[in-house]
Write a protein that holds these residues in place. Structure first.
Motif, PDB file in Angstrom:
ATOM      1  N   ALA A  59      60.451  54.791  23.826  1.00 49.17           N
ATOM      2  CA  ALA A  59      60.410  56.114  24.433  1.00 49.17           C
ATOM      3  C   ALA A  59      61.152  56.133  25.761  1.00 49.17           C
ATOM      4  CB  ALA A  59      58.966  56.545  24.633  1.00 49.17           C
ATOM      5  N   GLY A  60      62.086  57.096  25.898  1.00 49.86           N
ATOM      6  CA  GLY A  60      62.806  57.241  27.151  1.00 49.86           C
ATOM      7  C   GLY A  60      63.927  56.246  27.329  1.00 49.86           C
ATOM      8  N   LEU A  61      64.143  55.390  26.354  1.00 51.45           N
ATOM      9  CA  LEU A  61      65.240  54.425  26.454  1.00 51.45           C
ATOM     10  C   LEU A  61      66.373  54.805  25.504  1.00 51.45           C
ATOM     11  CD1 LEU A  61      63.380  51.028  26.812  1.00 51.45           C
ATOM     12  CD2 LEU A  61      64.357  52.501  28.566  1.00 51.45           C
ATOM     13  N   TYR A  62      67.606  54.645  25.990  1.00 49.63           N
ATOM     14  CA  TYR A  62      68.775  55.051  25.231  1.00 49.63           C
ATOM     15  C   TYR A  62      69.624  53.851  24.837  1.00 49.63           C
ATOM     16  CZ  TYR A  62      67.463  59.510  27.296  1.00 49.63           C
ATOM     17  OH  TYR A  62      66.768  60.620  27.689  1.00 49.63           O
ATOM     18  N   ARG A  63      70.192  53.914  23.661  1.00 50.42           N
ATOM     19  CA  ARG A  63      71.130  52.886  23.240  1.00 50.42           C
ATOM     20  C   ARG A  63      72.480  53.154  23.893  1.00 50.42           C
ATOM     21  NH1 ARG A  63      70.415  52.025  16.846  1.00 50.42           N
ATOM     22  NH2 ARG A  63      71.294  50.021  17.464  1.00 50.42           N
ATOM     23  N   ILE A  64      73.319  52.161  23.933  1.00 51.11           N
ATOM     24  CA  ILE A  64      74.586  52.276  24.664  1.00 51.11           C
ATOM     25  C   ILE A  64      75.453  53.413  24.131  1.00 51.11           C
ATOM     26  CG2 ILE A  64      75.837  50.594  23.222  1.00 51.11           C
ATOM     27  CD1 ILE A  64      77.163  49.589  25.832  1.00 51.11           C
ATOM     28  N   GLY A  65      75.411  53.616  22.807  1.00 54.20           N
ATOM     29  CA  GLY A  65      76.207  54.680  22.205  1.00 54.20           C
ATOM     30  C   GLY A  65      75.724  56.061  22.601  1.00 54.20           C
ATOM     31  N   GLU A  66      74.399  56.189  22.762  1.00 50.91           N
ATOM     32  CA  GLU A  66      73.833  57.478  23.180  1.00 50.91           C
ATOM     33  C   GLU A  66      74.218  57.794  24.616  1.00 50.91           C
ATOM     34  OE1 GLU A  66      69.764  57.372  20.450  1.00 50.91           O
ATOM     35  OE2 GLU A  66      69.780  56.318  22.381  1.00 50.91           O
ATOM     36  N   SER A 103      83.150  55.488  27.499  1.00 52.48           N
ATOM     37  CA  SER A 103      83.197  54.606  26.335  1.00 52.48           C
ATOM     38  C   SER A 103      82.110  53.539  26.467  1.00 52.48           C
ATOM     39  CB  SER A 103      84.560  53.939  26.237  1.00 52.48           C
ATOM     40  OG  SER A 103      84.739  53.046  27.310  1.00 52.48           O
ATOM     41  N   THR A 104      81.738  52.956  25.325  1.00 45.56           N
ATOM     42  CA  THR A 104      80.790  51.853  25.378  1.00 45.56           C
ATOM     43  C   THR A 104      81.413  50.674  26.122  1.00 45.56           C
ATOM     44  OG1 THR A 104      81.564  51.028  23.239  1.00 45.56           O
ATOM     45  CG2 THR A 104      79.676  52.535  23.227  1.00 45.56           C
ATOM     46  N   ARG A 105      82.726  50.536  26.015  1.00 45.18           N
ATOM     47  CA  ARG A 105      83.435  49.485  26.734  1.00 45.18           C
ATOM     48  C   ARG A 105      83.206  49.612  28.238  1.00 45.18           C
ATOM     49  NH1 ARG A 105      85.094  45.670  29.162  1.00 45.18           N
ATOM     50  NH2 ARG A 105      87.142  44.718  28.958  1.00 45.18           N
ATOM     51  N   THR A 106      83.295  50.844  28.724  1.00 44.63           N
ATOM     52  CA  THR A 106      83.076  51.113  30.147  1.00 44.63           C
ATOM     53  C   THR A 106      81.665  50.701  30.557  1.00 44.63           C
ATOM     54  OG1 THR A 106      84.659  52.932  30.171  1.00 44.63           O
ATOM     55  CG2 THR A 106      82.975  52.941  31.875  1.00 44.63           C
ATOM     56  N   LEU A 107      80.676  51.040  29.741  1.00 43.51           N
ATOM     57  CA  LEU A 107      79.290  50.688  30.068  1.00 43.51           C
ATOM     58  C   LEU A 107      79.096  49.175  30.088  1.00 43.51           C
ATOM     59  CD1 LEU A 107      77.482  53.455  27.987  1.00 43.51           C
ATOM     60  CD2 LEU A 107      77.744  53.334  30.473  1.00 43.51           C
ATOM     61  N   ARG A 108      79.711  48.486  29.125  1.00 46.63           N
ATOM     62  CA  ARG A 108      79.606  47.021  29.110  1.00 46.63           C
ATOM     63  C   ARG A 108      80.304  46.420  30.325  1.00 46.63           C
ATOM     64  NH1 ARG A 108      81.024  47.729  23.512  1.00 46.63           N
ATOM     65  NH2 ARG A 108      79.111  47.856  22.288  1.00 46.63           N
ATOM     66  N   TYR A 109      81.396  47.048  30.742  1.00 51.43           N
ATOM     67  CA  TYR A 109      82.123  46.575  31.922  1.00 51.43           C
ATOM     68  C   TYR A 109      81.271  46.764  33.182  1.00 51.43           C
ATOM     69  CZ  TYR A 109      85.968  46.109  35.288  1.00 51.43           C
ATOM     70  OH  TYR A 109      86.773  45.715  36.322  1.00 51.43           O
ATOM     71  N   LEU A 142      77.177  46.624  38.170  1.00 52.07           N
ATOM     72  CA  LEU A 142      77.206  47.945  38.812  1.00 52.07           C
ATOM     73  C   LEU A 142      76.149  48.867  38.216  1.00 52.07           C
ATOM     74  CD1 LEU A 142      78.619  49.814  40.820  1.00 52.07           C
ATOM     75  CD2 LEU A 142      80.246  50.400  39.035  1.00 52.07           C
ATOM     76  N   VAL A 143      76.070  48.883  36.898  1.00 48.29           N
ATOM     77  CA  VAL A 143      74.985  49.597  36.208  1.00 48.29           C
ATOM     78  C   VAL A 143      74.454  48.678  35.117  1.00 48.29           C
ATOM     79  CG1 VAL A 143      74.263  51.659  34.965  1.00 48.29           C
ATOM     80  CG2 VAL A 143      76.171  51.792  36.572  1.00 48.29           C
ATOM     81  N   GLU A 144      73.300  48.070  35.385  1.00 53.18           N
ATOM     82  CA  GLU A 144      72.697  47.200  34.379  1.00 53.18           C
ATOM     83  C   GLU A 144      71.584  47.949  33.662  1.00 53.18           C
ATOM     84  OE1 GLU A 144      72.540  42.741  35.825  1.00 53.18           O
ATOM     85  OE2 GLU A 144      72.473  44.087  37.556  1.00 53.18           O
TER      86      GLU A 144
END
Lengths: 166, 166
Positions: free
Chosen positions: B14-21, B29-35, B41-43
């Motif tokens: 609940a309240g948690l999002y997957r990287i694609g969401e 992009s998901t690439r940006t989030l992984r970067y 910077l954002v874990e």
DNA sequence: TTGCTCCTCACGTCACGTGAGGTGGC
DNA sequence: TTGCTCCTCACGTCACGTGAGGTGGC
């Protein structure tokens, strides 16, 4: 290149700037200028006999516009090329460099340039709105900081006061 | 992680999002989030047992702020880290997570955050001024385009009219 | 079990930065 | 001739894009 001999050294290439002078004037690196040259985005209008780049006043203005569109609007170099190319084509039309252009082609160019201008205006206006919101958020935060400082009897130095009045 | 079993699939985390969401919600992009994760910077605040990233609402907000500071202000990721870190430190102070902090340290943090806010305000204000100048230039150019079109009896479609009214 | 999403390398790209080594111009 | 500036490679960097090949979760 000129028929008559120019007076002396400083005026030999009157109105032409070396790459280092352009770099200093527009606040870019010489590497950046060589890169723009390589891309064909800003080519120096002439060269010395030894092959070093000589930029005209107009070239300098073009470099300045590129940096403006890049820094202020965040456009990439291809988008900037599109914008500058469109403006140049219209300038040609307006000065009637090409008298033999068909009315249909004339119309197409004007419509393209004008609508490119309109969409750019929209982007700029949108960006201003976002920045104003962002500024308001910062001001609200600053208010909270000052309240916190006052509550904890912490004096804030001048560096904590923004310079630009509104 | 929770003691009681959540109702069903959709609410398991609940309240948690997957990287694609997150990617879809914040338009990155998901690439940006992984970067951003790799840079620290954002874990994501948690992970699934299989090791995939789970982002909280707060994480999502942080991603959004990063993109805003990047796209609107043109800051690089290190500058953004500095700003977010400062804000976080002050938030800690305000919520008194760390009661044992010395008054001198407290003062230093407030002054740092407030002056960072002030300089950012200055940068935003300066940027707004430049954009307003730029918009005025565009409007002046549009006027010239319309005059040229009128003189040559060229009708301009709607696409040549900016949308945003002032 | 089948898709869909997630994972980690890892090479590519854009817009340059930064020397390496050598030539040009007053 | 001496500095200073210019030149062309060419590798490095930042903020990702884009597959390659493989695992996870409903």
């Amino acid at each position: 290149l000129s028929e008559s001999d120019p007076p002396a050294g400083a005026l030999r290439d009157a109105g032409l700037y070396r790459i280092g002078e352009v770099a200093e004037a527009v606040h870019v690196s010489t590497r950046t200028l060589r890169y723009y040259d390589q891309l064909g985005l800003v080519e120096p209008s002439s060269h010395s006999q030894g092959g070093s780049r000589r930029y005209s006043q107009g070239d300098l203005q073009r470099v300045f516009r590129v940096r403006e569109l890049q820094a202020v609007m965040g456009f990439n170099l291809e988008e900037i090329r599109t914008i500058l190319d469109a403006e140049a084509r219209l300038a040609e039309l307006q000065q009637e460099y090409r008298g033999g252009v068909s009315p249909a082609r004339k119309q197409a160019i004007v419509v393209e340039v004008a609508s490119l201008n309109a969409t750019t205006q929209d982007k700029v206006a949108a960006k201003i709105l976002i920045l104003e919101e962002f500024l308001a958020d910062l001001q609200a935060a600053a208010k909270r900081y000052r309240a916190f400082a006052a509550q904890n009897h912490i004096p804030l130095p001048e560096s904590c006061t923004p310079q630009k009045v509104n």
